[in-house]
Design a protein around this motif. Structure first.
Motif, PDB file in Angstrom:
ATOM      1  N   SER A 129       0.692  -0.975  -0.034  1.00  0.00           N
ATOM      2  CA  SER A 129      -0.038  -0.075   0.079  1.00  0.00           C
ATOM      3  C   SER A 129       0.947   1.189  -0.076  1.00  0.00           C
ATOM      4  CB  SER A 129      -0.970   0.031   1.311  1.00  0.00           C
ATOM      5  OG  SER A 129      -0.039  -0.128   2.387  1.00  0.00           O
ATOM      6  N   GLU A 177      -9.780  10.059   9.827  1.00  0.00           N
ATOM      7  CA  GLU A 177     -10.027   9.273   8.296  1.00  0.00           C
ATOM      8  C   GLU A 177      -9.021   8.148   8.214  1.00  0.00           C
ATOM      9  OE1 GLU A 177     -10.097  12.434   5.647  1.00  0.00           O
ATOM     10  OE2 GLU A 177     -11.672  13.658   6.456  1.00  0.00           O
ATOM     11  N   ASP A 178      -8.158   8.103   8.724  1.00  0.00           N
ATOM     12  CA  ASP A 178      -6.942   7.320   8.332  1.00  0.00           C
ATOM     13  C   ASP A 178      -6.969   6.131   9.385  1.00  0.00           C
ATOM     14  OD1 ASP A 178      -6.042   8.855   6.258  1.00  0.00           O
ATOM     15  OD2 ASP A 178      -4.626   9.897   7.539  1.00  0.00           O
ATOM     16  N   ALA A 179      -7.895   6.126  10.252  1.00  0.00           N
ATOM     17  CA  ALA A 179      -7.861   4.866  11.114  1.00  0.00           C
ATOM     18  C   ALA A 179      -7.883   3.624  10.466  1.00  0.00           C
ATOM     19  CB  ALA A 179      -9.313   4.830  11.980  1.00  0.00           C
ATOM     20  N   ARG A 180      -8.378   3.343   9.279  1.00  0.00           N
ATOM     21  CA  ARG A 180      -8.726   2.042   8.515  1.00  0.00           C
ATOM     22  C   ARG A 180      -7.126   1.381   8.408  1.00  0.00           C
ATOM     23  NH1 ARG A 180      -8.057   2.152   2.979  1.00  0.00           N
ATOM     24  NH2 ARG A 180      -8.071   4.466   2.063  1.00  0.00           N
ATOM     25  N   TRP A 181      -6.048   2.537   8.185  1.00  0.00           N
ATOM     26  CA  TRP A 181      -4.600   2.040   7.951  1.00  0.00           C
ATOM     27  C   TRP A 181      -3.973   1.585   9.239  1.00  0.00           C
ATOM     28  CZ3 TRP A 181      -3.629   1.473   3.020  1.00  0.00           C
ATOM     29  CH2 TRP A 181      -4.410   2.483   2.006  1.00  0.00           C
ATOM     30  N   THR A 206      -5.812   0.380  12.336  1.00  0.00           N
ATOM     31  CA  THR A 206      -6.521  -0.613  13.254  1.00  0.00           C
ATOM     32  C   THR A 206      -6.175  -1.854  13.146  1.00  0.00           C
ATOM     33  OG1 THR A 206      -8.510  -0.359  11.893  1.00  0.00           O
ATOM     34  CG2 THR A 206      -8.374   1.240  13.808  1.00  0.00           C
ATOM     35  N   ASP A 207      -6.049  -2.319  12.008  1.00  0.00           N
ATOM     36  CA  ASP A 207      -5.628  -3.643  11.616  1.00  0.00           C
ATOM     37  C   ASP A 207      -3.983  -3.990  11.811  1.00  0.00           C
ATOM     38  OD1 ASP A 207      -4.456  -2.650   9.464  1.00  0.00           O
ATOM     39  OD2 ASP A 207      -5.959  -3.553   7.972  1.00  0.00           O
ATOM     40  N   ARG A 242      -1.608  -4.202   9.590  1.00  0.00           N
ATOM     41  CA  ARG A 242      -1.179  -3.921   8.302  1.00  0.00           C
ATOM     42  C   ARG A 242       0.512  -3.457   8.774  1.00  0.00           C
ATOM     43  NH1 ARG A 242       0.619   0.435   5.203  1.00  0.00           N
ATOM     44  NH2 ARG A 242       0.139   1.681   6.891  1.00  0.00           N
TER      45      ARG A 242
END
Length: 574
Positions: free
Chosen positions: A62, A111-115, A117-118, A120
């Protein structure tokens, strides 16, 4: 001329696949032994795996993910205060008790939480949430959303790089290797310290993007200190790294640096977060540097794995060589007359005599039958003593060869770095098995039973059985054992040679009269083979104590080859 970006010039999917394969081979190709010569390679392998998992692979997967700026520095440099001041709120706990930051804090725009919280990035750290007062939990990263930090950039506050706690130092180093941008915080009093400069040199070598924050600088000395720091950065190849100075000042009631003193750094971070092209340049610079560094770092690990394999393979071979030689020693001892000297000769003379009796052998065994039968069957004590003497002689030969083999292995291993490490971990290998003597005695008794079984089997028909009965199975068994060791080879002294020759010749004449010469040769050969087979089994068990230990510590040749191929594949696609 600027270096072409590896990420831009290469098929991203192909590069990701090959780097993933390299990572998997590094994971498999362990260095089982902690040797001084491979200590650095072990540390490099661990660091490589962390950087591949924490940064290279997720960034390759990514490239457009938010830029991660890792805030690192020495104890007391004010990292947490700096982060809080940039964000204008308490997100990380500063304090005077060291270490303060014991688990990392990752701040990101909502807005960047998805990057984040997992798993990655930083897959080995569990995610937790909560405010700055939350008790730090080892093995975690605390996620803090903040509207103050622009989307497209995240900040990671880390433990001290020179923490008194080893686990904190190791974690700090791991997190710095996960950075797109290392925001190095130091002070006017600590900027020349050795530990941070070792990491800065490493960053320069690997192409990591770096920015410097020089904190707590006396205003009158600011120009001089900044100038000296800039010169040091130039010497290390970091002349393009931006330097931000923050003067010594009083923090506000809520523990924040005054806005005017932090404004330049905040503006630069905000501008960077809002400039997609600038972020991309930094990401590519650091990623390309990390990929280029894989070559030499992986080669070092490959060399260490291959060297450790060579050492441990040699240790295993040393065990086989020593016990092969021991088997040869037993075989030689069975043939050269060694077992027919000393106590065995004395007991034989007591049993049937020598001299005149041997001379009469040429006139026929039948004339001696009465005397021999009486000696073997009618007087048990001499026969038992001969049997015991023979048993003791064989056992002594076997044990001596086994002990010699063990000593040879220990001597060879002690002269090897890997062998010495294994012996230190397994002190029981500094000698033969504790119960070796008992095993040897049992082996000889079992072999004597084998010989008696041979006699019974060969005397199966009625006529032969009657002849065997005349002497007794035990007596004939004794004769067969003696004949099995019939060949002298210069070990005995002259008088003993004559007596030993008489011993075996008489025993062989008696056996040939009962079974025939061909059957006697076959029985003697079979008796020797049965003893050799039992010896091989015993020595194999002793050898395997060493060989198995060495084998368990040996990386397979296939693993070394796969690691080499995986490293070459990454170099090719780059």
């Amino acid at each position: 001329m600027a270096r072409a970006s590896t990420v831009d010039a290469t098929d991203p999917a192909a590069l990701l696949a090959r780097v993933t394969a390299l990572r998997d081979e590094l994971q498999r190709a362990d260095l089982p032994l902690e040797l001084p010569s491979t200590q650095q390679a072990r540390a490099e392998r661990t660091a490589l795996l962390h950087q591949l998992d924490d940064y290279v692979l997720p960034r390759l997967a990514s490239v457009d993910a938010p830029l991660l700026a890792v805030v690192g520095g020495s104890t007391g440099a004010g990292k947490s205060t700096l982060v809080n001041s940039v964000l204008r709120r308490q997100v990380s706990t500063p304090g005077v008790i060291r270490p303060t930051t014991t688990s990392p804090v990752l701040i990101h725009h909502p807005e960047d939480a998805r990057w984040f919280t997992d798993s990655r990035v930083l897959p080995t750290l569990a995610r937790v949430s909560g405010d700055a007062a939350t008790e730090p939990q080892p093995g975690t990263v605390r996620l803090v959303p903040s509207d103050t930090l622009p989307a497209g950039m995240a900040m990671l506050d880390t433990p001290d790089i020179d923490s008194v706690v080893e686990a904190n130092r190791e974690l700090a180093g791991q997190l710095l290797a996960a950075a797109d941008l290392w925001l190095f915080v130091t002070t006017a009093a600590r900027y020349a310290d050795a530990v941070p400069w070792a990491l800065l040199r490493q960053a320069a070598e690997r192409g990591t993007a770096v920015a410097i924050v020089l904190d707590r600088v006396d205003r009158p000395a600011m120009a001089d200190v900044r100038g000296h720091l800039t010169d040091m950065l130039r010497e290390q190849g970091l002349e393009t790294a931006p330097v931000f100075t923050i003067p010594e000042t009083e923090v506000s009631a809520d523990g924040l640096i005054p806005e005017k003193d932090i404004e330049r750094l905040r503006s630069w971070l905000t501008a960077l977060a809002g400039d997609q092209r600038a972020r991309t340049i930094i990401v590519h610079q650091t990623l390309d540097g990390a990929l280029r560094s894989l070559d030499e770092r992986t080669d070092d690990v490959v060399a260490a794995v291959a060297a450790q394999r060579e050492q441990t393979t040699g240790l295993e071979q040393a065990a086989f060589d020593a016990y092969d030689e021991a088997e040869e020693g037993v075989t030689a001892g069975m043939k050269d007359g060694t077992l027919l000297r000393g106590e065995v000769l004395a007991r034989w003379q007591e049993l049937v005599g020598t001299g005149e009796l041997f001379k009469k052998v040429e006139h026929g065994v039948s004339r001696l039958r009465d005397r021999i039968t009486s000696a073997v069957t009618g007087s048990q004590r001499p026969a038992e003593e001969l049997d015991e003497a023979l048993q003791t002689g064989v056992a002594a030969l076997l044990q001596a060869e086994a002990e010699t083999a063990s000593a040879a292995v220990v001597r060879t291993w002690s002269g090897s770095e890997a062998g010495a490490a294994l012996l230190q971990a397994r002190p029981d290998l500094r000698g033969s098995s504790p119960d070796l003597a008992e095993q040897v005695e049992r082996l000889v008794r079992d072999w004597q039973g084998d010989v008696l079984d041979l006699v019974r089997a060969e005397g199966g028909d009625r006529r032969t059985n009657a002849r065997v009965a005349a002497y007794g199975v035990n007596g004939i068994g004794l004769f067969l054992m003696l004949v099995s060791f019939a060949h002298t080879g210069g070990v005995l002294v002259a008088p003993e040679v004559a007596i030993a020759g008489g011993t075996t010749a008489l025993a062989q004449k008696v056996l040939e009269a009962i079974f025939g010469d061909q059957a006697v040769r076959e029985m003697a050969a079979r008796a020797r083979t049965l003893l050799q087979e039992r010896v091989q089994e015993l020595f194999a068990a002793e050898r395997d104590r060493y060989a198995t230990t060495a084998k368990e510590a040996t990386v397979s040749e296939a693993q070394v080859r796969r690691l080499q191929q995986a490293a070459a594949a990454v170099q090719e696609v780059r």
